[in-house]
Design a protein around this motif. Structure first.
Motif, PDB file in Angstrom:
ATOM      1  N   VAL A 139       1.120  -1.734  -0.393  1.00 37.39           N
ATOM      2  CA  VAL A 139       0.058   0.154  -0.477  1.00 37.39           C
ATOM      3  C   VAL A 139       0.950   1.334   0.031  1.00 37.39           C
ATOM      4  CG1 VAL A 139      -2.036   0.713   1.345  1.00 37.39           C
ATOM      5  CG2 VAL A 139      -1.822  -1.974   1.933  1.00 37.39           C
ATOM      6  N   TYR A 140       1.129   1.993  -1.088  1.00 42.74           N
ATOM      7  CA  TYR A 140       1.442   3.407  -0.990  1.00 42.74           C
ATOM      8  C   TYR A 140       0.159   3.781  -0.163  1.00 42.74           C
ATOM      9  CZ  TYR A 140       4.803   0.896  -4.635  1.00 42.74           C
ATOM     10  OH  TYR A 140       4.947  -0.376  -5.259  1.00 42.74           O
ATOM     11  N   LEU A 141       1.102   4.600   0.557  1.00 46.54           N
ATOM     12  CA  LEU A 141       0.197   6.079   1.638  1.00 46.54           C
ATOM     13  C   LEU A 141       1.127   7.602   1.322  1.00 46.54           C
ATOM     14  CD1 LEU A 141       0.541   3.267   4.817  1.00 46.54           C
ATOM     15  CD2 LEU A 141      -1.331   4.325   3.619  1.00 46.54           C
ATOM     16  N   PRO A 142       0.031   8.527   1.622  1.00 43.36           N
ATOM     17  CA  PRO A 142       1.036  10.104   1.684  1.00 43.36           C
ATOM     18  C   PRO A 142       2.266  10.099   1.893  1.00 43.36           C
ATOM     19  CG  PRO A 142      -1.715   9.750   2.403  1.00 43.36           C
ATOM     20  CD  PRO A 142      -1.078   8.191   2.058  1.00 43.36           C
ATOM     21  N   GLY A 143       2.732  10.909   1.543  1.00 42.55           N
ATOM     22  CA  GLY A 143       4.208  11.394   2.385  1.00 42.55           C
ATOM     23  C   GLY A 143       5.427  10.027   1.837  1.00 42.55           C
ATOM     24  N   GLY A 144       5.365   9.599   0.389  1.00 41.03           N
ATOM     25  CA  GLY A 144       5.854   8.205   0.014  1.00 41.03           C
ATOM     26  C   GLY A 144       6.584   7.008   1.325  1.00 41.03           C
ATOM     27  N   ARG A 145       5.300   6.583   2.888  1.00 35.55           N
ATOM     28  CA  ARG A 145       5.051   5.825   3.276  1.00 35.55           C
ATOM     29  C   ARG A 145       4.572   4.876   2.937  1.00 35.55           C
ATOM     30  NH1 ARG A 145       1.148   6.417   7.133  1.00 35.55           N
ATOM     31  NH2 ARG A 145       0.142   8.270   5.730  1.00 35.55           N
ATOM     32  N   VAL A 146       4.797   3.017   2.839  1.00 34.75           N
ATOM     33  CA  VAL A 146       4.060   2.025   2.515  1.00 34.75           C
ATOM     34  C   VAL A 146       4.572   1.649   3.720  1.00 34.75           C
ATOM     35  CG1 VAL A 146       4.663   0.255   0.995  1.00 34.75           C
ATOM     36  CG2 VAL A 146       5.915   2.240   0.602  1.00 34.75           C
ATOM     37  N   GLY A 147       3.173   0.326   3.526  1.00 38.29           N
ATOM     38  CA  GLY A 147       2.442  -0.783   4.563  1.00 38.29           C
ATOM     39  C   GLY A 147       2.768  -1.605   3.223  1.00 38.29           C
ATOM     40  N   PHE A 148       3.526  -3.442   4.173  1.00 37.23           N
ATOM     41  CA  PHE A 148       4.438  -3.679   3.108  1.00 37.23           C
ATOM     42  C   PHE A 148       4.194  -5.016   3.666  1.00 37.23           C
ATOM     43  CE2 PHE A 148       7.143  -7.011   1.230  1.00 37.23           C
ATOM     44  CZ  PHE A 148       7.065  -6.606   0.227  1.00 37.23           C
ATOM     45  N   ALA A 149       3.482  -5.889   3.479  1.00 39.65           N
ATOM     46  CA  ALA A 149       3.168  -7.313   3.941  1.00 39.65           C
ATOM     47  C   ALA A 149       3.679  -8.507   2.225  1.00 39.65           C
ATOM     48  CB  ALA A 149       1.868  -8.163   4.576  1.00 39.65           C
ATOM     49  N   TYR A 150       4.959  -9.538   3.072  1.00 44.75           N
ATOM     50  CA  TYR A 150       4.970 -10.294   2.702  1.00 44.75           C
ATOM     51  C   TYR A 150       4.869 -11.650   3.050  1.00 44.75           C
ATOM     52  CZ  TYR A 150       7.635 -13.912  -0.569  1.00 44.75           C
ATOM     53  OH  TYR A 150       7.567 -14.730  -1.200  1.00 44.75           O
ATOM     54  N   ALA A 151       4.044 -12.914   2.509  1.00 46.49           N
ATOM     55  CA  ALA A 151       4.372 -14.165   3.001  1.00 46.49           C
ATOM     56  C   ALA A 151       4.782 -15.419   2.879  1.00 46.49           C
ATOM     57  CB  ALA A 151       3.035 -14.577   4.207  1.00 46.49           C
ATOM     58  N   ARG A 152       4.544 -16.952   3.075  1.00 47.18           N
ATOM     59  CA  ARG A 152       4.884 -17.968   2.122  1.00 47.18           C
ATOM     60  C   ARG A 152       3.774 -19.053   2.990  1.00 47.18           C
ATOM     61  NH1 ARG A 152      10.480 -19.516  -0.323  1.00 47.18           N
ATOM     62  NH2 ARG A 152      10.850 -17.396  -2.654  1.00 47.18           N
ATOM     63  N   PRO A 153       2.267 -18.577   3.166  1.00 52.18           N
ATOM     64  CA  PRO A 153       1.698 -19.743   3.999  1.00 52.18           C
ATOM     65  C   PRO A 153       1.745 -20.964   2.754  1.00 52.18           C
ATOM     66  CG  PRO A 153      -0.018 -18.236   2.578  1.00 52.18           C
ATOM     67  CD  PRO A 153       1.796 -17.464   2.462  1.00 52.18           C
ATOM     68  N   GLU A 154       1.421 -21.660   3.843  1.00 47.69           N
ATOM     69  CA  GLU A 154       1.280 -23.296   3.517  1.00 47.69           C
ATOM     70  C   GLU A 154       0.045 -23.266   2.794  1.00 47.69           C
ATOM     71  OE1 GLU A 154       0.807 -27.900   5.410  1.00 47.69           O
ATOM     72  OE2 GLU A 154       1.998 -26.558   6.485  1.00 47.69           O
ATOM     73  N   ILE A 155      -0.202 -24.396   1.731  1.00 41.11           N
ATOM     74  CA  ILE A 155      -1.381 -24.768   1.235  1.00 41.11           C
ATOM     75  C   ILE A 155      -1.616 -25.810   0.055  1.00 41.11           C
ATOM     76  CG2 ILE A 155      -2.100 -22.105   0.553  1.00 41.11           C
ATOM     77  CD1 ILE A 155      -0.980 -23.253  -2.894  1.00 41.11           C
ATOM     78  N   THR A 156      -2.556 -26.492   0.052  1.00 46.79           N
ATOM     79  CA  THR A 156      -2.483 -28.015  -0.353  1.00 46.79           C
ATOM     80  C   THR A 156      -3.289 -28.025  -1.616  1.00 46.79           C
ATOM     81  OG1 THR A 156      -4.056 -28.426   0.651  1.00 46.79           O
ATOM     82  CG2 THR A 156      -2.075 -28.990   1.457  1.00 46.79           C
ATOM     83  N   SER A 157      -3.279 -27.156  -2.017  1.00 39.54           N
ATOM     84  CA  SER A 157      -4.101 -26.957  -3.037  1.00 39.54           C
ATOM     85  C   SER A 157      -4.245 -25.724  -4.246  1.00 39.54           C
ATOM     86  CB  SER A 157      -5.745 -27.520  -3.021  1.00 39.54           C
ATOM     87  OG  SER A 157      -6.509 -26.630  -2.471  1.00 39.54           O
ATOM     88  N   ASN A 158      -5.326 -26.292  -5.436  1.00 39.15           N
ATOM     89  CA  ASN A 158      -4.594 -24.657  -6.195  1.00 39.15           C
ATOM     90  C   ASN A 158      -6.509 -24.572  -6.008  1.00 39.15           C
ATOM     91  OD1 ASN A 158      -3.068 -22.574  -7.494  1.00 39.15           O
ATOM     92  ND2 ASN A 158      -4.097 -24.155  -9.432  1.00 39.15           N
ATOM     93  N   ASP A 159      -7.620 -24.843  -5.321  1.00 40.22           N
ATOM     94  CA  ASP A 159      -8.981 -24.611  -5.538  1.00 40.22           C
ATOM     95  C   ASP A 159      -8.851 -23.134  -5.792  1.00 40.22           C
ATOM     96  OD1 ASP A 159      -9.400 -27.513  -6.488  1.00 40.22           O
ATOM     97  OD2 ASP A 159      -9.897 -27.656  -3.680  1.00 40.22           O
ATOM     98  N   GLU A 160      -8.186 -22.416  -4.545  1.00 36.43           N
ATOM     99  CA  GLU A 160      -8.829 -20.474  -5.410  1.00 36.43           C
ATOM    100  C   GLU A 160      -7.979 -19.605  -5.296  1.00 36.43           C
ATOM    101  OE1 GLU A 160     -11.598 -19.984  -1.462  1.00 36.43           O
ATOM    102  OE2 GLU A 160      -9.978 -21.128  -0.732  1.00 36.43           O
ATOM    103  N   MET A 161      -7.861 -18.895  -4.984  1.00 35.52           N
ATOM    104  CA  MET A 161      -6.217 -17.377  -4.758  1.00 35.52           C
ATOM    105  C   MET A 161      -6.757 -16.973  -3.530  1.00 35.52           C
ATOM    106  SD  MET A 161      -5.174 -18.087  -7.569  1.00 35.52           S
ATOM    107  CE  MET A 161      -4.135 -17.189  -7.779  1.00 35.52           C
ATOM    108  N   ARG A 162      -6.570 -17.560  -2.571  1.00 33.48           N
ATOM    109  CA  ARG A 162      -6.650 -17.386  -0.822  1.00 33.48           C
ATOM    110  C   ARG A 162      -5.667 -18.079   0.045  1.00 33.48           C
ATOM    111  NH1 ARG A 162     -11.328 -16.512   2.526  1.00 33.48           N
ATOM    112  NH2 ARG A 162     -13.269 -17.580   0.641  1.00 33.48           N
ATOM    113  N   ALA A 163      -5.089 -16.511   0.583  1.00 24.73           N
ATOM    114  CA  ALA A 163      -4.217 -17.220   1.182  1.00 24.73           C
ATOM    115  C   ALA A 163      -3.433 -16.418   2.173  1.00 24.73           C
ATOM    116  CB  ALA A 163      -2.686 -18.076   0.206  1.00 24.73           C
TER     117      ALA A 163
END
Length: 345
Positions: free
Chosen positions: A62-86
């Motif tokens: 997320v690019y916030l006002p004033g050049g700030r950024v909210g950032f998240a990155y993760a590698r959660p475990e998944i067991t299927s490719n049934d949906e784009m949810r993780a």
């Protein structure tokens, strides 16, 4: 094989997850960005399902006002490719080619200086994690561009080497996005424009030596996506492609050139692009407003570590007297501590 023997095919079911290939590095990803052209804020989101490796790549930026950024990155475990949810992020297809819904419930790292993410371990340690929620409605404002390449006999064109594959199929669409994003106690009410894409097939981030990807929107009636991809042979010109959205239709880009300005850390700060379609030529200038440097690392079977750098920059663009917003996404392999793109100074 000539272009006449291959056609791009895109069907409504391609909006949904596919049966994974046997390739260990099979990846199915959905991505979208959105920007408020007047307030110059925005965000992008990505889920990449690597089900054969047992995890998903999940990114919220997320690019916030004033050049700030909210950032998240993760590698959660998944067991299927049934949906784009993780990992708290969900990209849901409401109506193929017309509407998506994006939600996120989790935390982001709040960065006053997003360049700190060049050292992610320290950046996550030294900056606060704050709650973040996302609720966005995404609607297409353009036709679809791309698909999967299919031979005349109906079979898919598939890269022979999974190690060198980035995707076997890919499509994009410019979009309108409305909704809210909260980061800590700050709320962004978004009524903006952007671009989404989807790809599937074997992928390693190290499969391409470098690329420059510039999606931009000036209004629902005028937008672009510029792409340059460099191969292993520095003497060969990069692959040049993309589209211009004008009068409700996509016009293919036949030729494009790009010059960039750089800071001392080899991050793009500004750029100038020349674009030619069958109808006319365009000159585009870009100014980076907020940039976060990301990386991907992969160990090879012989124990070597391959490093890819991807600089993700919210960028203000101008063309034909109009001002727009978008991304300048620059990917480079890193060799001996230096990004390899031939245009880097």
């Amino acid at each position: 094989m000539t272009d006449a023997q291959v056609q791009m095919v895109l069907e409504p079911q391609d909006e949904y997850p596919h049966e994974p290939d046997a390739a260990s590095n099979y990846n199915e990803s959905m991505y979208l960005n959105a920007f408020d052209l007047e307030r110059e804020v925005g965000a992008w989101f990505r889920i990449g399902n690597r089900v054969n490796e047992g995890y998903a790549e999940v990114t919220v930026c997320v690019y916030l006002p004033g050049g700030r950024v909210g950032f998240a990155y993760a590698r959660p475990e998944i067991t299927s490719n049934d949906e784009m949810r993780a990992g708290g992020l969900h990209i849901e297809v409401v109506t193929p080619f017309e509407q998506l819904r994006v939600t996120y419930e989790g935390k982001v790292c709040l960065l006053d200086d997003p360049l700190q993410m060049a050292d992610p371990r320290q950046a996550f340690r030294d900056n606060p994690m704050v709650p973040c929620t996302v609720a966005l409605d995404v609607r297409g404002v353009s036709p679809m561009y791309g698909g999967r390449p299919v031979r005349a006999d109906g079979t898919d064109v598939v890269a022979a080497d999974d190690e060198r594959s980035f995707a076997k199929a890919h499509y994009e669409q410019h979009i309108a996005v409305t909704g809210t994003i909260t980061v800590g106690d700050e709320e962004l009410t978004l009524d903006g424009l952007g671009l989404r894409d989807k790809s599937w097939g074997p992928r390693y981030w190290q499969a391409l030596r470098w690329y420059r990807w510039l999606p931009m929107v000036f209004g629902p009636d005028f937008a672009m996506m510029i792409s340059l991809i460099g191969g292993d042979d520095p003497d060969r010109p990069p692959r040049q492609s993309g589209v211009v959205l004008a009068d409700g239709a996509y016009v293919p880009i036949r030729e494009c050139r790009l010059e960039s300005d750089w800071d001392e850390a080899q991050h793009q700060t500004a750029m100038r692009a020349w674009v030619r379609t069958d109808d006319r030529e365009y000159e585009v200038t870009g100014e980076v407003l907020s940039l976060i440097p990301l990386r991907n690392r992969r160990a090879t079977p012989d124990g070597a570590t391959l490093v890819t750098r991807i600089t993700e920059a919210m960028t203000r663009f101008t063309c034909d007297g109009r001002t727009g917003m978008g991304m300048s996404e620059y990917l480079d392999q890193v060799v001996d501590g230096r990004a390899v793109g031939p245009d880097i100074t």
